[in-house]
Write a protein that holds these residues in place. Structure first.
Motif, PDB file in Angstrom:
ATOM      1  N   THR A   1       0.855  -1.188   0.000  1.00 56.49           N
ATOM      2  CA  THR A   1       0.000   0.000   0.000  1.00 56.49           C
ATOM      3  C   THR A   1       0.891   1.239   0.000  1.00 56.49           C
ATOM      4  N   GLY A   2       2.158   1.045   0.348  1.00 60.39           N
ATOM      5  CA  GLY A   2       3.126   2.142   0.319  1.00 60.39           C
ATOM      6  C   GLY A   2       3.007   3.098   1.487  1.00 60.39           C
ATOM      7  N   ASP A   3       2.205   2.765   2.504  1.00 59.29           N
ATOM      8  CA  ASP A   3       2.017   3.727   3.592  1.00 59.29           C
ATOM      9  C   ASP A   3       2.743   3.320   4.874  1.00 59.29           C
TER      10      ASP A   3
ATOM     11  N   PRO B   1       0.130   8.516  -3.330  1.00 55.96           N
ATOM     12  CA  PRO B   1      -0.926   9.505  -3.091  1.00 55.96           C
ATOM     13  C   PRO B   1      -1.970   8.983  -2.111  1.00 55.96           C
ATOM     14  N   ASP B   2      -2.621   9.910  -1.428  1.00 55.32           N
ATOM     15  CA  ASP B   2      -3.614   9.545  -0.423  1.00 55.32           C
ATOM     16  C   ASP B   2      -4.791  10.510  -0.528  1.00 55.32           C
ATOM     17  N   ALA B   3      -5.981   9.964  -0.739  1.00 57.98           N
ATOM     18  CA  ALA B   3      -7.158  10.796  -0.996  1.00 57.98           C
ATOM     19  C   ALA B   3      -7.647  11.519   0.257  1.00 57.98           C
ATOM     20  N   LEU B   4      -7.448  10.920   1.423  1.00 57.34           N
ATOM     21  CA  LEU B   4      -7.934  11.565   2.650  1.00 57.34           C
ATOM     22  C   LEU B   4      -7.261  12.916   2.860  1.00 57.34           C
ATOM     23  N   THR B   5      -5.948  12.912   2.771  1.00 58.79           N
ATOM     24  CA  THR B   5      -5.196  14.111   3.125  1.00 58.79           C
ATOM     25  C   THR B   5      -4.887  14.998   1.920  1.00 58.79           C
ATOM     26  N   GLY B   6      -5.002  14.433   0.722  1.00 56.79           N
ATOM     27  CA  GLY B   6      -4.598  15.178  -0.462  1.00 56.79           C
ATOM     28  C   GLY B   6      -3.101  15.071  -0.732  1.00 56.79           C
ATOM     29  N   TRP B   7      -2.498  14.033  -0.149  1.00 58.46           N
ATOM     30  CA  TRP B   7      -1.069  13.780  -0.381  1.00 58.46           C
ATOM     31  C   TRP B   7      -0.891  13.389  -1.852  1.00 58.46           C
TER      32      TRP B   7
ATOM     33  N   ASN C   1       0.495  21.047  -3.552  1.00 65.23           N
ATOM     34  CA  ASN C   1       1.843  21.394  -4.034  1.00 65.23           C
ATOM     35  C   ASN C   1       2.903  21.019  -3.012  1.00 65.23           C
ATOM     36  N   GLU C   2       2.564  21.177  -1.720  1.00 65.96           N
ATOM     37  CA  GLU C   2       3.536  20.893  -0.666  1.00 65.96           C
ATOM     38  C   GLU C   2       3.914  19.406  -0.656  1.00 65.96           C
ATOM     39  N   SER C   3       2.913  18.526  -0.773  1.00 71.63           N
ATOM     40  CA  SER C   3       3.215  17.091  -0.752  1.00 71.63           C
ATOM     41  C   SER C   3       3.904  16.658  -2.042  1.00 71.63           C
ATOM     42  N   LYS C   4       3.509  17.263  -3.173  1.00 70.55           N
ATOM     43  CA  LYS C   4       4.149  16.881  -4.439  1.00 70.55           C
ATOM     44  C   LYS C   4       5.633  17.236  -4.422  1.00 70.55           C
ATOM     45  N   LYS C   5       5.938  18.361  -3.772  1.00 73.37           N
ATOM     46  CA  LYS C   5       7.339  18.766  -3.701  1.00 73.37           C
ATOM     47  C   LYS C   5       8.141  17.713  -2.924  1.00 73.37           C
ATOM     48  N   ILE C   6       7.571  17.184  -1.865  1.00 72.51           N
ATOM     49  CA  ILE C   6       8.271  16.161  -1.075  1.00 72.51           C
ATOM     50  C   ILE C   6       8.353  14.849  -1.855  1.00 72.51           C
ATOM     51  N   MET C   7       7.275  14.499  -2.543  1.00 70.57           N
ATOM     52  CA  MET C   7       7.246  13.221  -3.262  1.00 70.57           C
ATOM     53  C   MET C   7       8.129  13.231  -4.503  1.00 70.57           C
ATOM     54  N   GLY C   8       8.273  14.394  -5.137  1.00 62.97           N
ATOM     55  CA  GLY C   8       9.077  14.490  -6.357  1.00 62.97           C
ATOM     56  C   GLY C   8       8.202  14.466  -7.597  1.00 62.97           C
ATOM     57  N   THR C   9       8.481  15.397  -8.512  1.00 64.43           N
ATOM     58  CA  THR C   9       7.652  15.515  -9.720  1.00 64.43           C
ATOM     59  C   THR C   9       8.497  15.434 -10.976  1.00 64.43           C
ATOM     60  N   ARG C  10       7.811  15.197 -12.081  1.00 59.52           N
ATOM     61  CA  ARG C  10       8.436  15.247 -13.404  1.00 59.52           C
ATOM     62  C   ARG C  10       8.370  16.687 -13.899  1.00 59.52           C
ATOM     63  N   PRO C  11       9.082  17.002 -14.994  1.00 60.02           N
ATOM     64  CA  PRO C  11       9.065  18.379 -15.491  1.00 60.02           C
ATOM     65  C   PRO C  11       7.651  18.907 -15.764  1.00 60.02           C
TER      66      PRO C  11
ATOM     67  N   SER D   1       3.691  16.393 -12.942  1.00 63.03           N
ATOM     68  CA  SER D   1       3.047  15.174 -12.440  1.00 63.03           C
ATOM     69  C   SER D   1       4.000  14.442 -11.498  1.00 63.03           C
ATOM     70  N   LEU D   2       3.436  13.556 -10.677  1.00 63.32           N
ATOM     71  CA  LEU D   2       4.260  12.826  -9.720  1.00 63.32           C
ATOM     72  C   LEU D   2       5.233  11.901 -10.436  1.00 63.32           C
ATOM     73  N   LYS D   3       6.450  11.850  -9.920  1.00 59.80           N
ATOM     74  CA  LYS D   3       7.441  10.950 -10.508  1.00 59.80           C
ATOM     75  C   LYS D   3       7.023   9.488 -10.301  1.00 59.80           C
ATOM     76  N   TYR D   4       6.555   9.177  -9.100  1.00 55.95           N
ATOM     77  CA  TYR D   4       6.110   7.802  -8.807  1.00 55.95           C
ATOM     78  C   TYR D   4       4.756   7.834  -8.093  1.00 55.95           C
ATOM     79  N   THR D   5       3.945   6.838  -8.370  1.00 63.13           N
ATOM     80  CA  THR D   5       2.680   6.731  -7.632  1.00 63.13           C
ATOM     81  C   THR D   5       2.547   5.378  -6.927  1.00 63.13           C
ATOM     82  N   VAL D   6       3.614   4.587  -6.934  1.00 62.60           N
ATOM     83  CA  VAL D   6       3.583   3.320  -6.204  1.00 62.60           C
ATOM     84  C   VAL D   6       4.720   3.276  -5.195  1.00 62.60           C
ATOM     85  N   GLY D   7       4.558   2.453  -4.192  1.00 64.86           N
ATOM     86  CA  GLY D   7       5.593   2.292  -3.177  1.00 64.86           C
ATOM     87  C   GLY D   7       5.417   0.948  -2.490  1.00 64.86           C
ATOM     88  N   ASP D   8       6.457   0.493  -1.813  1.00 68.67           N
ATOM     89  CA  ASP D   8       6.417  -0.801  -1.132  1.00 68.67           C
ATOM     90  C   ASP D   8       7.222  -0.657   0.155  1.00 68.67           C
ATOM     91  N   THR D   9       6.523  -0.360   1.249  1.00 67.60           N
ATOM     92  CA  THR D   9       7.232  -0.093   2.504  1.00 67.60           C
ATOM     93  C   THR D   9       7.414  -1.388   3.296  1.00 67.60           C
TER      94      THR D   9
END
Ligand code: RUQ
Ligand code: CUA
Ligand code: CA
Length: 642
Positions: free
Chosen positions: A81-83, A103-109, A113-123, A126-134
């Protein structure tokens, strides 16, 4: 539901199901040509297998009355789930999920813009990645205990490390590691190896599980023998990658010593195999120990190189370059076949590697490891003080602070409690040393395990949580995807007592459990933390700069201000929302229909979104988070003029 209905759910008696699972797992392994030691363990202590079917002792209660608070926090990885999840223990109630990599719909992660900056974006934004495996999460230390500053968690898919601030329980930084793939194990250091004044975490170590060409830019595609893996060090504050160590073999889990001197990783693929048959062709693999001070001195002295576009200095930790203990940066200790997990005991003396494909646990003594680095031992393998049989498929180990270790046995679907000093005596030839203390059946195929305060010097031996990978008949079925089963065990007595099952959404891996007073959370932000904050009601409104429009809004229950705003078709709109409510728990949401915008602002928080006004019309921006008797009425009207 009638009694008969209940029966149809109860598909098989416990033992039948256990046997079935075990056989399946073993067939799977033997199909792979694997010679696991199937013989029973050499030793059976007081609690022989089947202890759980004896009349159960009561165990401490996990039940909390309404209004009662849990006494421990649990930080759990969420798997793919990546969380990052927060549980209260012993109740097992899930309190929160902190979004980080996905991304997370509850919080708008992933929307703000603030969360996208932390997550990393393409030029294109858009988000660089939308999947994760914690997989693994660990928290920052001070004086051998958690200090409540940070936790870190890995993303295996995209080799990212996220930092979670434990005051607000938010992710504030994410770093992508260069030169590696399959970032798996993670562990912060517990103090500085050189400066005794630094008695807290300043580094986080990261293992990489997969071999790749270096750099991985299209070269050496069909030459797996040239693929390599690295062990990385990330600065706990800046989150920059400080250095990497090129190694032979791969990394899996990670651990650190309490004196700050050594970091460790276990390896299951010393063969450098590209297929699983090759990865288990050798009888022994390794556990690596990194001499942190020496590595940092080598980095300082410039004995490094870089790969590809990465500027991160890389030191040579290969076997060939580290044969001389007096200068070695890395020690390679031989441990049995495909070990899994390495854990440091709370007394600071030992590291324990579980055998996975070998029915053993290996105990490595820290002081002997340091002796090897000082040139006092002729082989790093001499740091092994025990290698004892404990059961089939040992994976991870927890501690109670009373000298006992608890290891999950994946194939046996058991937890084995064993005494470390007794195991050392047995290994030294004392056949009478009873090191297996107890066994407990769990449901089923346990992976990770951890005990309250187990990863600190203050292991308190109260609760043990076991992450069971298969739950089958333990919960109401919800279709083919089953919940996982986190079982809670009371370990305060001599015998382990199973006290509760907790279903969790797949699929958590590791977790830590610690006393609730080690964390002080803040419930209300300071407006000053947000450079864009709309601090005053007179600052709200629409501000135009050509086609770029900034809309400044504030929320205060039950209203947004302004209550309507106009933009033009084709505008690039940046909407900044500051929540002026100061009341604890008074969060507002902001959703714009058909614009794919939805995020929340907690008390005194500011968040912003940027979107193209590409649809004319009236759009009721409404509050999504229940806040007031007039929550439904809490709206602002966006008018997009054609
Ligand atoms: S390790 S499969 Cu935590 Cu047992 Cu990732
Ligand atoms: Cu504001 Cu609901
Ligand atoms: Ca191997």
């Amino acid at each position: 539901m009638t009694q008969d209905d209940t029966k149809t759910l109860d598909t098989q008696p416990d033992l039948g199901r256990r046997k079935f699972l075990n056989t399946t797992a073993l067939v799977g392994l033997s199909g792979a040509g694997l010679a696991v030691g199937l013989s029973a363990c050499k030793q059976e202590g007081a609690g022989a297998p089947g202890a759980a079917s004896a009349p159960a002792a009561a165990g401490a209660s996990t039940h909390l009355k309404p209004g009662e608070l849990d006494t421990y926090y649990g930080l759990w990885s969420g798997g793919h789930t990546g969380d990052f999840r927060v549980l209260g223990l012993p109740s097992g109630r899930e309190l929160h999920r902190v979004p980080c990599f996905v991304p997370d719909a509850l919080t708008g992660w992933g929307i703000t813009n603030e969360s996208k900056k932390i997550m990393g974006t393409r030029p294109d934004g858009s988000l660089k990645y939308t999947v994760g495996d914690t997989h693994h999460t660990h928290a920052s230390y001070k004086d051998g205990n958690y200090d409540g500053r940070y936790a870190w968690i890995n993303d295996k898919i995209n080799s990212r490390i996220a930092r979670i601030r434990l005051d607000y329980f938010i992710c504030d930084k994410i770093t992508e590691l260069p030169n590696v793939q399959g970032f798996h194990g993670i562990f912060p250091d517990k103090r500085d190896p050189v400066d005794p004044a630094i008695n807290y975490t300043t580094r986080v170590f990261c293992g990489s599980e997969f071999h790749v060409p270096l750099p991985n830019d299209g070269r050496d595609l069909d030459a797996p023998e040239k693929y390599r893996s690295m062990f990385s060090c990330v600065d706990a504050e800046t989150m920059d990658v400080r250095w990497q160590v090129l190694i032979d073999g791969n990394c899996d889990l990670a651990a650190t010593s309490y004196d700050g001197k050594l970091a460790a990783t276990n390896q299951y693929n010393t063969e450098n195999g590209a297929r699983y048959e090759n990865m288990m062709s050798a009888e022994r693999d390794a556990c690596l120990f990194f001499n942190v001070a020496r590595i940092e001195a080598a980095v300082k002295a410039g004995k490094t190189r870089t790969y590809g576009n990465s500027k991160v200095p890389v030191v040579d930790g290969t076997r060939a370059a580290n044969a001389d203990p007096k200068t070695a940066l890395v020690a390679y200790v031989s441990v049995p076949k495909n070990p899994h997990g390495v854990n440091a005991s709370p007394d600071g003396k030992y590291f324990i590697c579980a055998g996975k494909l070998s029915p053993t646990a290996t105990v490595i003594e820290l002081s002997k490891m340091l002796d090897w680095f000082d040139g006092k031992l002729d082989s790093p393998d001499k740091a092994i003080v025990a290698e004892v049989e404990i059961g089939l498929g040992p994976l991870h180990t927890a501690f109670d602070g009373r000298g006992n270790a608890y290891t999950t046995l994946f194939l046996d679907s058991q937890v084995v409690k064993w005494n470390v000093e007794a195991a050392i005596k047995f290994h030294a030839g004392d056949n009478k040393a009873q090191y297996v203390v107890d066994r407990l059946d769990v449901q089923y195929q346990p992976g990770h395990i951890n005990a309250s305060q187990s990863e600190t010097m203050f292991a308190d031996g109260k609760w043990l949580a076991v992450g069971c990978k298969f739950s089958k008949d333990r919960y109401l079925p919800v279709g083919p995807l089953h919940a996982e089963n986190e079982q809670l065990v009371d370990i305060s007595g001599d015998k382990m007592v199973m006290v509760a099952d907790h279903p969790v959404r797949p699929e958590p891996h590791d977790f830590i459990i610690f006393k609730r007073d080690l964390i002080r959370t803040k419930q209300i932000y300071s407006m000053d933390e947000f450079p864009l904050a709309v601090k005053d009601a007179k600052d709200v409104g629409v501000f135009r700069d050509g086609k770029k429009v900034t809309v400044k809004i504030i929320s205060q229950a039950p209203a947004f201000d302004p209550r309507e705003f106009r933009v033009k078709l084709g505008d690039e709109v940046t909407l900044i929302l500051t929540n002026h409510d100061k009341v604890e728990d008074l969060t507002h949401g902001f959703a714009i229909p058909n614009y794919n915008v939805n995020f929340i602002v907690n008390p005194q928080e500011t968040a912003s979104v940027t979107f193209k006004a590409d649809k004319p019309g009236v759009f009721w921006c409404y509050c999504t988070h229940f806040c007031h008797a007039l929550h439904l009425e809490m709206r602002s009207r966006m008018i997009v003029e054609a």
